[in-house]
Write a protein that holds these residues in place. Structure first.
Motif, PDB file in Angstrom:
ATOM      1  N   ILE A 135      20.762  20.753 -33.767  1.00  0.00           N
ATOM      2  CA  ILE A 135      20.602  19.411 -33.273  1.00  0.00           C
ATOM      3  C   ILE A 135      21.882  18.860 -32.735  1.00  0.00           C
ATOM      4  N   ASN A 136      21.712  18.454 -31.404  1.00  0.00           N
ATOM      5  CA  ASN A 136      23.032  17.791 -30.711  1.00  0.00           C
ATOM      6  C   ASN A 136      22.721  16.268 -30.926  1.00  0.00           C
ATOM      7  N   TYR A 137      23.395  15.436 -31.857  1.00  0.00           N
ATOM      8  CA  TYR A 137      23.312  14.162 -32.030  1.00  0.00           C
ATOM      9  C   TYR A 137      24.333  13.616 -31.032  1.00  0.00           C
ATOM     10  N   ILE A 138      23.841  12.992 -30.174  1.00  0.00           N
ATOM     11  CA  ILE A 138      24.577  12.295 -28.871  1.00  0.00           C
ATOM     12  C   ILE A 138      24.400  11.042 -28.479  1.00  0.00           C
ATOM     13  N   ASN A 139      25.263  10.650 -27.772  1.00  0.00           N
ATOM     14  CA  ASN A 139      25.102   9.293 -27.157  1.00  0.00           C
ATOM     15  C   ASN A 139      24.313   9.344 -26.027  1.00  0.00           C
ATOM     16  N   ILE A 140      23.389   8.471 -25.725  1.00  0.00           N
ATOM     17  CA  ILE A 140      22.313   8.388 -24.678  1.00  0.00           C
ATOM     18  C   ILE A 140      23.002   8.814 -23.263  1.00  0.00           C
ATOM     19  N   GLU A 141      24.099   8.220 -23.100  1.00  0.00           N
ATOM     20  CA  GLU A 141      24.701   8.206 -21.826  1.00  0.00           C
ATOM     21  C   GLU A 141      25.308   9.552 -21.647  1.00  0.00           C
ATOM     22  N   LYS A 142      25.958  10.274 -22.634  1.00  0.00           N
ATOM     23  CA  LYS A 142      26.532  11.409 -22.514  1.00  0.00           C
ATOM     24  C   LYS A 142      25.285  12.361 -22.616  1.00  0.00           C
ATOM     25  N   TYR A 143      24.103  12.299 -23.074  1.00  0.00           N
ATOM     26  CA  TYR A 143      23.080  13.044 -22.952  1.00  0.00           C
ATOM     27  C   TYR A 143      22.710  13.137 -21.576  1.00  0.00           C
ATOM     28  N   LEU A 144      22.546  12.116 -20.907  1.00  0.00           N
ATOM     29  CA  LEU A 144      22.245  12.185 -19.464  1.00  0.00           C
ATOM     30  C   LEU A 144      23.150  12.982 -18.723  1.00  0.00           C
ATOM     31  N   LEU A 145      24.609  12.933 -19.107  1.00  0.00           N
ATOM     32  CA  LEU A 145      25.324  13.936 -18.279  1.00  0.00           C
ATOM     33  C   LEU A 145      25.030  15.265 -18.249  1.00  0.00           C
ATOM     34  N   GLY A 146      24.244  15.597 -19.176  1.00  0.00           N
ATOM     35  CA  GLY A 146      23.919  17.123 -19.484  1.00  0.00           C
ATOM     36  C   GLY A 146      22.459  17.177 -18.846  1.00  0.00           C
ATOM     37  N   VAL A 147      21.937  16.124 -18.580  1.00  0.00           N
ATOM     38  CA  VAL A 147      20.456  16.254 -18.052  1.00  0.00           C
ATOM     39  C   VAL A 147      20.338  16.404 -16.612  1.00  0.00           C
ATOM     40  N   VAL A 148      20.905  15.254 -15.882  1.00  0.00           N
ATOM     41  CA  VAL A 148      20.968  15.181 -14.420  1.00  0.00           C
ATOM     42  C   VAL A 148      21.167  16.642 -13.872  1.00  0.00           C
ATOM     43  N   PRO A 149      22.275  17.377 -14.222  1.00  0.00           N
ATOM     44  CA  PRO A 149      22.375  18.462 -13.212  1.00  0.00           C
ATOM     45  C   PRO A 149      21.608  19.616 -13.828  1.00  0.00           C
ATOM     46  N   ARG A 150      20.766  19.459 -14.894  1.00  0.00           N
ATOM     47  CA  ARG A 150      19.737  20.485 -14.866  1.00  0.00           C
ATOM     48  C   ARG A 150      18.419  20.104 -14.282  1.00  0.00           C
ATOM     49  N   GLU A 151      17.984  18.808 -14.077  1.00  0.00           N
ATOM     50  CA  GLU A 151      16.787  18.416 -13.678  1.00  0.00           C
ATOM     51  C   GLU A 151      16.968  18.293 -12.047  1.00  0.00           C
ATOM     52  N   MET A 152      18.138  17.936 -11.433  1.00  0.00           N
ATOM     53  CA  MET A 152      18.209  17.902  -9.986  1.00  0.00           C
ATOM     54  C   MET A 152      19.725  18.803  -9.553  1.00  0.00           C
ATOM     55  N   GLY A 153      19.632  19.373  -8.555  1.00  0.00           N
ATOM     56  CA  GLY A 153      20.806  20.049  -8.089  1.00  0.00           C
ATOM     57  C   GLY A 153      21.807  19.104  -7.820  1.00  0.00           C
ATOM     58  N   SER A 154      23.134  19.570  -8.217  1.00  0.00           N
ATOM     59  CA  SER A 154      24.267  18.671  -8.127  1.00  0.00           C
ATOM     60  C   SER A 154      24.732  18.565  -6.795  1.00  0.00           C
ATOM     61  N   ASN A 155      24.029  19.407  -5.653  1.00  0.00           N
ATOM     62  CA  ASN A 155      24.439  19.234  -4.472  1.00  0.00           C
ATOM     63  C   ASN A 155      23.478  18.330  -3.675  1.00  0.00           C
ATOM     64  N   PHE A 156      22.673  17.610  -4.209  1.00  0.00           N
ATOM     65  CA  PHE A 156      21.727  16.583  -3.725  1.00  0.00           C
ATOM     66  C   PHE A 156      22.688  15.398  -3.387  1.00  0.00           C
ATOM     67  N   PRO A 157      22.095  14.566  -2.576  1.00  0.00           N
ATOM     68  CA  PRO A 157      22.934  13.337  -2.170  1.00  0.00           C
ATOM     69  C   PRO A 157      23.247  12.528  -3.183  1.00  0.00           C
ATOM     70  N   ILE A 158      24.052  11.620  -3.408  1.00  0.00           N
ATOM     71  CA  ILE A 158      24.293  10.975  -4.381  1.00  0.00           C
ATOM     72  C   ILE A 158      23.354   9.902  -4.728  1.00  0.00           C
ATOM     73  N   GLU A 159      22.634   9.533  -3.763  1.00  0.00           N
ATOM     74  CA  GLU A 159      21.372   8.294  -3.980  1.00  0.00           C
ATOM     75  C   GLU A 159      20.416   8.812  -4.774  1.00  0.00           C
ATOM     76  N   ALA A 160      20.142  10.128  -4.278  1.00  0.00           N
ATOM     77  CA  ALA A 160      18.936  10.747  -4.976  1.00  0.00           C
ATOM     78  C   ALA A 160      19.371  10.991  -6.604  1.00  0.00           C
TER      79      ALA A 160
END
Length: 453
Positions: A135-160
């Motif tokens: 289990i990774n027990y992690i702060n919510i915002e830090k968790y999102l740092l590892g979610v967004v690049p896996r769910e959407m390509g990092s080369n997508f426009p910033i607004e997306a």
């Protein structure tokens, strides 16, 4: 003799319920199961450049044990977590209920390597019978740092990427106890949200998370469920058609932004024999597959129900169940048509003579097979309609070409189709729409609110 962390501390901790989420993400943590389940005979290696400290899960200010070693080994013994050094000597033991967590010594910006992957904040373990979870027990915002690049390509426009960060944050809030019965909050797969930890973080996606900190999707001032998918194929779907739940913000909307995206159209073919094998693996046995028919579709033409006809019966299942059985990466969505290829929907008449007959017998070639002396069944190839007995060969007809039955699916879109299309969001951003306009296009009647302000 084992060195145990204080019994009184452990006893008080096991009575604390699993984390709930109050939408103050700066101060909240989430327990995310990472990787596959471990067999209790498997060891796990942890690495931290500054050594390790053990903390109480619900009082992270309280350090209960310090380990100077840079590498430790986790081993299971009698329903406890043994922490060993690299010589496999016991350092200490902690309970197997996840009540104590392991972080970098001194914390600050704790990063712990588990096997080959690094994760922020803390690591803990939960034993469940013959397996245990990491289990990774992690702060919510830090968790999102590892979610967004896996769910959407990092080369997508910033607004997306900002739109993705907000819907992922809202999804986390609503689904925070999705795996409550297993002892953790979320998993790291598509069953929840794909999470890759520290090594998957990217400057662009990190910027999107930081610049939308505390922002959620709301309807009537309540944070809402925000499902999302890869691409809609031109029209999103209502939650009612997919899951049965009717929500005013999860209705079908026209989505021209997804029309020319990857997988906006696709084709997949499967043989009747392959389909039969998949059905059997799912507990459905209706004999050799003869046909697959669409029974009804939604207003956006997604398949609601499918009837599968076999030699020993037929079965009606939902379009989503059929997609799961066939494979969601092959049958990319339920927005498809079916074409029958080969075989025959009509009775194809040919004649055969067996060892006990003197005259040809009529059979349906679409249901016929070749059986050898060991009763092994094989598929027919081009079959010549001739009757052969011991004394002569009698030609009784023309050649019948038997072709293996298969089904061709012509489809559009990738995913369940509900909520935000990720490639649609990319196209909207390219056309100048901001993240709020993207979200309000895909989720009807919603508002973006910063809960922390």
């Amino acid at each position: 003799m084992k060195k145990h962390i204080s019994f009184l501390i452990i006893l008080s901790l096991v009575l604390v319920p699993i984390i709930t989420y109050s939408a103050d993400a700066d101060n909240e943590f989430v327990a995310v199961k990472i990787g596959k389940n471990n067999n209790i005979t498997d060891n796990v290696e942890l690495f931290s450049e500054s050594g390790f400290s053990l903390y109480e899960k619900y009082d992270l200010e309280r350090e209960v044990y310090e380990i100077p070693d840079e590498k430790i080994i986790i081993s299971i013994d009698n329903n406890e977590i043994d922490i060993l050094d690299t010589s496999y000597d016991l350092i200490t033991s902690i309970p197997g209920d996840g009540s104590l967590v392991i972080g970098s010594n001194g914390y600050n910006d704790s990063i712990v390597k588990v096997g080959e992957n690094r994760y922020r904040d803390y690591i803990t373990f939960i034993i469940k019978g013959d397996i245990y979870y990491t289990i990774n027990y992690i702060n919510i915002e830090k968790y999102l740092l590892g979610v967004v690049p896996r769910e959407m390509g990092s080369n997508f426009p910033i607004e997306a990427l900002k739109a993705q960060a907000i819907v992922a944050r809202s999804f986390t809030y609503v689904n925070i106890n999705k795996h409550m019965n297993e002892g953790y909050n979320l998993c790291d797969t598509t069953h929840c949200q794909v999470y890759g930890g520290y090594d998957n973080e990217n400057d662009n996606t990190t910027q999107a998370v930081l610049e939308t900190n505390g922002e959620y999707v709301t309807y009537n001032d309540e944070i809402i469920e925000t499902p999302y998918h890869s691409t809609s194929g031109g029209y999103t779907e209502s939650s009612k058609s997919v899951w049965g739940g009717e929500f005013p913000y999860l209705v079908a909307v026209e989505d021209s932004f997804s029309s020319n995206s990857p997988n906006s159209s696709w084709q997949f073919q499967i043989t009747a024999a392959e389909l039969q094998s998949k059905l059997l693996s799912s507990g459905i046995n209706i004999g050799d597959i003869q046909d697959v028919m669409l029974l009804d579709t939604s207003e956006t033409n997604r398949v609601l129900n499918v009837k599968i006809v076999g030699t020993s019966g037929e079965k009606t299942i939902s379009g989503n169940q059929f997609r799961d059985i066939v494979g969601a990466t092959s049958l990319k969505s339920t927005l498809f048509d079916i074409e029958r290829n080969g075989g025959s929907s009509n009775s194809s008449k040919v004649y055969v003579i067996d060892g006990d007959s003197f005259h040809p017998n009529e059979i349906d070639a679409s249901n016929a097979y070749i059986i050898d002396g060991k009763e092994n069944k094989g598929a027919n190839r081009g079959t010549v309609s001739r009757a052969i007995d011991a004394d002569r060969t009698s030609n009784i007809g023309s050649t019948y070409d038997s072709k293996a039955l298969s089904f061709v699916f012509d489809g559009k879109g990738y995913g369940h189709g509900v909520g935000m299309s990720q490639y649609g969001a990319m196209e909207m951003a390219k056309q100048g729409y901001n993240y709020k306009e993207i979200i309000t296009h895909y989720y009807s009647g919603v508002k973006i609110k910063n809960i922390d302000k």
